[in-house]
Motif scaffolding. Structure first.
Motif, PDB file in Angstrom:
ATOM      1  N   ASP A  15       0.690  -1.140   0.017  1.00 51.98           N
ATOM      2  CA  ASP A  15      -0.138   0.185  -0.094  1.00 51.98           C
ATOM      3  C   ASP A  15       1.023   1.209  -0.031  1.00 51.98           C
ATOM      4  O   ASP A  15       0.467   2.174  -0.518  1.00 51.98           O
ATOM      5  CB  ASP A  15      -0.858  -0.038   1.228  1.00 51.98           C
ATOM      6  CG  ASP A  15      -2.059  -1.132   1.184  1.00 51.98           C
ATOM      7  OD1 ASP A  15      -2.178  -1.509  -0.185  1.00 51.98           O
ATOM      8  OD2 ASP A  15      -2.504  -1.235   2.173  1.00 51.98           O
ATOM      9  N   LYS A 200     -10.213   3.177   9.900  1.00 47.92           N
ATOM     10  CA  LYS A 200     -10.768   1.703   9.068  1.00 47.92           C
ATOM     11  C   LYS A 200     -11.390   0.894   9.826  1.00 47.92           C
ATOM     12  O   LYS A 200     -11.386   1.034  11.102  1.00 47.92           O
ATOM     13  CB  LYS A 200      -9.280   1.412   8.384  1.00 47.92           C
ATOM     14  CG  LYS A 200      -8.228   0.839   9.522  1.00 47.92           C
ATOM     15  CD  LYS A 200      -6.942   0.730   8.887  1.00 47.92           C
ATOM     16  CE  LYS A 200      -6.920  -0.556   7.875  1.00 47.92           C
ATOM     17  NZ  LYS A 200      -5.454  -0.689   7.729  1.00 47.92           N
ATOM     18  N   GLU A 226      -9.175  -4.624  -4.182  1.00 46.69           N
ATOM     19  CA  GLU A 226      -8.362  -3.224  -3.930  1.00 46.69           C
ATOM     20  C   GLU A 226      -7.890  -2.499  -5.323  1.00 46.69           C
ATOM     21  O   GLU A 226      -7.989  -1.242  -5.431  1.00 46.69           O
ATOM     22  CB  GLU A 226      -6.925  -3.554  -3.341  1.00 46.69           C
ATOM     23  CG  GLU A 226      -7.371  -3.783  -1.676  1.00 46.69           C
ATOM     24  CD  GLU A 226      -5.956  -3.881  -1.020  1.00 46.69           C
ATOM     25  OE1 GLU A 226      -5.807  -3.671   0.186  1.00 46.69           O
ATOM     26  OE2 GLU A 226      -5.103  -4.410  -1.757  1.00 46.69           O
ATOM     27  N   GLY A 233     -11.470   1.117   0.275  1.00 45.42           N
ATOM     28  CA  GLY A 233     -10.682   0.500   1.187  1.00 45.42           C
ATOM     29  C   GLY A 233     -11.010  -1.100   1.468  1.00 45.42           C
ATOM     30  O   GLY A 233     -12.304  -1.256   1.193  1.00 45.42           O
ATOM     31  N   ASN A 235     -10.812  -4.146   4.309  1.00 50.41           N
ATOM     32  CA  ASN A 235     -10.270  -4.594   5.309  1.00 50.41           C
ATOM     33  C   ASN A 235     -10.760  -6.048   5.534  1.00 50.41           C
ATOM     34  O   ASN A 235     -11.778  -6.482   5.578  1.00 50.41           O
ATOM     35  CB  ASN A 235     -10.561  -3.871   6.707  1.00 50.41           C
ATOM     36  CG  ASN A 235      -9.903  -2.146   6.452  1.00 50.41           C
ATOM     37  OD1 ASN A 235      -8.602  -2.268   6.660  1.00 50.41           O
ATOM     38  ND2 ASN A 235     -10.552  -1.350   5.871  1.00 50.41           N
TER      39      ASN A 235
END
Length: 249
Positions: A15, A200, A226, A233, A235
């Protein structure tokens, strides 16, 4: 909290590279535009916009880009109208994934996200079935060569941080969403630059995967999600088993 596996380190480095390439600019512009549309263009009265602008500045976004994004959001400049989407997903191996997106056409984005999931053994979940496995946290990742752990702890906790975690090459500062801005501002005022800084979804409990084939599917799924243009985002509670950490490391 989850997120301390070799996989998390691999993703963090990836990232960081993506951010340097400018990929983050598009995502932040969308975020600023949505925030301005929802709460107005004044950062003093719009906390969400203030955070989005702070994120833009942290990624070295030019002021002109930020101003244009705000004006598009408030309607002063012509532009597309974005809306937010949150997708709760199940991945291979019992993993859970939260996908945040901003799109100008939800009827296009939703089928595309569903298609990515289906091809790699995932599926969309019902509202609440995945989000209950996560909590919202402010996460600020700082290269450890900028400041000592003791100094950072004193500065960050003094500004409202919940914890400072030493992960070797980096320190990970954890805050509540409400205290994130104050902590980020305190660090910025001291000239400390972050490698990652955002609010997040953080998994409450990790889902460890020990099967190599399944692990590769999960990693590919997350990468593909992604890579989608509308995704802001991704996660997950995915963690590699210690044996796979060694193999992938």
């Amino acid at each position: 909290m989850s997120g301390h596996s070799k996989w998390a380190t691999i993703k963090r480095k990836k990232d960081a590279i993506d951010s340097k390439r400018g990929a983050i600019f598009t995502k932040v512009v969308k975020e600023i535009t949505v925030a301005a549309r929802m709460g107005g263009g004044d950062v003093n009265t719009n906390p969400r916009l203030r955070l989005a602008v702070l994120k833009g500045k942290a990624s070295n976004m030019p002021k002109d880009n930020i101003d244009r994004a705000i004006k598009k959001g408030t309607g002063e400049l012509e532009g597309v109208v974005y809306e937010e989407c949150l997708y709760e997903c199940f991945g291979p191996g019992g993993t859970a994934i939260m996908v945040e997106a901003v799109t100008d056409k939800k009827t296009r984005t939703t089928p595309e996200i569903k298609s990515i999931l289906t091809k790699l053994g995932g599926s969309l979940a019902t509202t609440g079935s995945v989000s209950r496995l996560f909590e919202r946290k402010g996460i600020i990742v700082i290269p450890s060569d900028q400041i000592s752990e003791e100094e950072l702890f004193e500065l960050a906790v003094g500004a409202g941080a919940e914890d400072v975690q030493n992960e070797g090459e980096v320190f990970r500062v954890v805050t509540s969403p409400d205290d994130y801005e104050a902590v980020q501002t305190a660090l910025t005022d001291k000239g400390i630059k972050s490698e990652e800084s955002e609010i997040k979804f953080v998994a409450l409990v990790g889902a460890e995967v020990s099967d190599k084939e399944i692990a590769e599917k999960v990693m590919k799924l997350i990468d593909n999600l992604e890579a989608h243009d509308d995704v802001q985002g991704v996660n997950s509670n995915f963690e590699l088993s210690p044996e796979l950490e060694k193999e992938f490391g």
